[in-house]
Design an enzyme around this catalytic site. Structure first.
Site, mmCIF file in Angstrom:
data_model
loop_
_atom_site.group_PDB
_atom_site.id
_atom_site.type_symbol
_atom_site.label_atom_id
_atom_site.label_comp_id
_atom_site.label_asym_id
_atom_site.label_seq_id
_atom_site.Cartn_x
_atom_site.Cartn_y
_atom_site.Cartn_z
ATOM 1 N N LYS A 52 -14.196 -103.293 19.890
ATOM 2 C CA LYS A 52 -13.197 -104.335 19.629
ATOM 3 C C LYS A 52 -13.107 -104.632 18.120
ATOM 4 O O LYS A 52 -12.018 -104.745 17.559
ATOM 5 C CB LYS A 52 -13.537 -105.604 20.429
ATOM 6 C CG LYS A 52 -13.344 -105.416 21.935
ATOM 7 C CD LYS A 52 -13.953 -106.523 22.785
ATOM 8 C CE LYS A 52 -13.870 -106.160 24.272
ATOM 9 N NZ LYS A 52 -14.453 -107.153 25.177
ATOM 10 N N GLN A 96 -18.134 -112.400 25.094
ATOM 11 C CA GLN A 96 -18.416 -111.194 25.863
ATOM 12 C C GLN A 96 -19.293 -111.528 27.076
ATOM 13 O O GLN A 96 -20.297 -112.229 26.954
ATOM 14 C CB GLN A 96 -19.100 -110.152 24.960
ATOM 15 C CG GLN A 96 -19.292 -108.795 25.610
ATOM 16 C CD GLN A 96 -17.980 -108.044 25.880
ATOM 17 O OE1 GLN A 96 -16.961 -108.261 25.213
ATOM 18 N NE2 GLN A 96 -17.985 -107.172 26.870
ATOM 19 N N ASP A 119 -8.784 -113.287 26.089
ATOM 20 C CA ASP A 119 -9.281 -112.515 27.236
ATOM 21 C C ASP A 119 -8.538 -112.907 28.518
ATOM 22 O O ASP A 119 -8.656 -112.227 29.535
ATOM 23 C CB ASP A 119 -10.780 -112.793 27.451
ATOM 24 C CG ASP A 119 -11.650 -111.597 27.094
ATOM 25 O OD1 ASP A 119 -11.131 -110.461 27.135
ATOM 26 O OD2 ASP A 119 -12.834 -111.814 26.791
HETATM 27 N N1 GUN Z 1 -17.243 -107.831 30.086
HETATM 28 C C1 GUN Z 1 -16.681 -106.769 30.711
HETATM 29 N N2 GUN Z 1 -15.363 -106.718 30.432
HETATM 30 C C2 GUN Z 1 -15.097 -107.761 29.614
HETATM 31 C C3 GUN Z 1 -13.911 -108.215 28.979
HETATM 32 O O1 GUN Z 1 -12.816 -107.666 29.123
HETATM 33 N N3 GUN Z 1 -14.055 -109.331 28.213
HETATM 34 C C4 GUN Z 1 -15.237 -109.955 28.060
HETATM 35 N N4 GUN Z 1 -15.268 -111.051 27.295
HETATM 36 N N5 GUN Z 1 -16.350 -109.558 28.639
HETATM 37 C C5 GUN Z 1 -16.279 -108.456 29.404
#
Ligand code: GUN
Length: 292
Positions: A52, A96, A119
């Site tokens: 990211k 996350q 998100d």
């Molecule tokens: N853990 C697994 N996929 C994601 C996601 O798309 N966003 C976040 N914040 N955590 C995750």
């Protein structure tokens, strides 16, 4: 068989976003800024957050990574969320997941300002998406709709079977596929761990979205000739022939299923890169104040 190349599509989208960012800044706008909170040292989470941050660099965004030890208290984490909510320079941020067990992830998600929730996990965004209102769609489902759109996969009137009902993928995906947007209007069946006769159901599917997190779960005998297959699985399995000692496996037994499918996403290089670019798209939306 058409390979739905998420990596190639994500690279194209990043180039488009990069140009838009350059234009935005040339017109006197501010550089879009994504922040990420990471707790602990889970290998998968470190990799995803790394992707990211790298994508932010590629498209010309500013990024901030806040990395805390496993032991951070819930209270301290909520205070960090509050700081990001109030930081006018941060357009959007993510926490996350998963979080350590002593932290209530729902409480943390609900503390995020929905306007900065790129998100799309906050109940306000989930609710708006369900109602078909402008909102942040969570990144993996958004990435999948972009794949379907860019590869002109017809979804209207098709039978779409979603395997998995997680808050992050299965549930929102089923809502989008049955919605009225361009990549919707499908008849949707949601299957999960309590579903009986799963194979009978998947054999009726025109589109299968496998998001249950069990490597190579979907086998050739479960799939109708000509079906479109979207593989959301990203399980790390031990592989001593690779440098890292592991490799990613999807939820689909690729060799068997690709022999029957009309189109299929690979793992890696399918849904994963599209998830990252979708987060970038949501952050661009936030920077342009498109979601209120
Ligand atoms: N853990 C697994 N996929 C994601 C996601 O798309 N966003 C976040 N914040 N955590 C995750």
């Amino acid at each position: 068989m058409l390979l739905l190349d998420g990596k190639k599509l994500a690279d194209e989208l990043k180039q488009e976003i990069k140009l838009e960012v350059e234009q935005l800044i040339a017109a006197g706008g501010k550089q879009p800024h994504l922040a990420a909170i990471l707790v602990g040292n889970d290998g998968g989470s470190l990799t995803y957050v790394g992707h990211k941050v790298k994508a932010c660099d590629t498209v010309g965004f500013k990024s901030t990574l806040l990395h805390f030890p496993d032991e951070i208290s819930e209270e301290a984490l909520l205070a960090e969320v509050k700081k990001l909510n109030e930081d006018a320079d941060v357009d959007g941020f993510i926490v996350q997941l998963p979080l350590p067990k002593h932290i209530d992830a729902d409480k943390v998600i609900m503390a995020i300002d929905p306007k900065k929730d790129v998100d799309g996990f906050h109940p306000v965004n989930v609710g708006k998406v369900t109602l078909g209102l402008p909102a942040y769609v969570s990144a993996t489902p958004l990435g999948i709709t972009k794949i379907l759109e860019r590869y002109n996969i017809e979804t209207s009137g098709k039978h779409c079977v979603v395997i998995g009902r997680s808050n992050i993928v299965g549930r929102p995906m089923s809502i989008l596929m049955s919605g009225t947007a361009k990549t919707g209007n499908a008849t949707v069946t949601v299957c999960h761990s309590r579903t009986k006769n799963l194979k009978e159901i998947t054999l009726q599917a025109d589109i299968i979205i496998a998001a249950l997190g069990k490597p190579e779960f979907l086998t050739g005998d479960m799939v109708k000739e000509g079906a479109v297959i979207i593989d959301v699985g990203t399980t790390r399995v031990t592989d001593t022939t690779t440098k890292a000692g592991w490799r990613l496996k999807g939820d689909v037994k690729f060799d068997e299923v690709s022999a029957k499918a009309s189109a299929i996403t690979p793992v890696p290089g399918g849904v994963g890169p599209m998830t990252v670019v979708s987060l970038i798209l949501n952050t661009l939306k936030a920077a342009k104040n498109e979601v209120q």
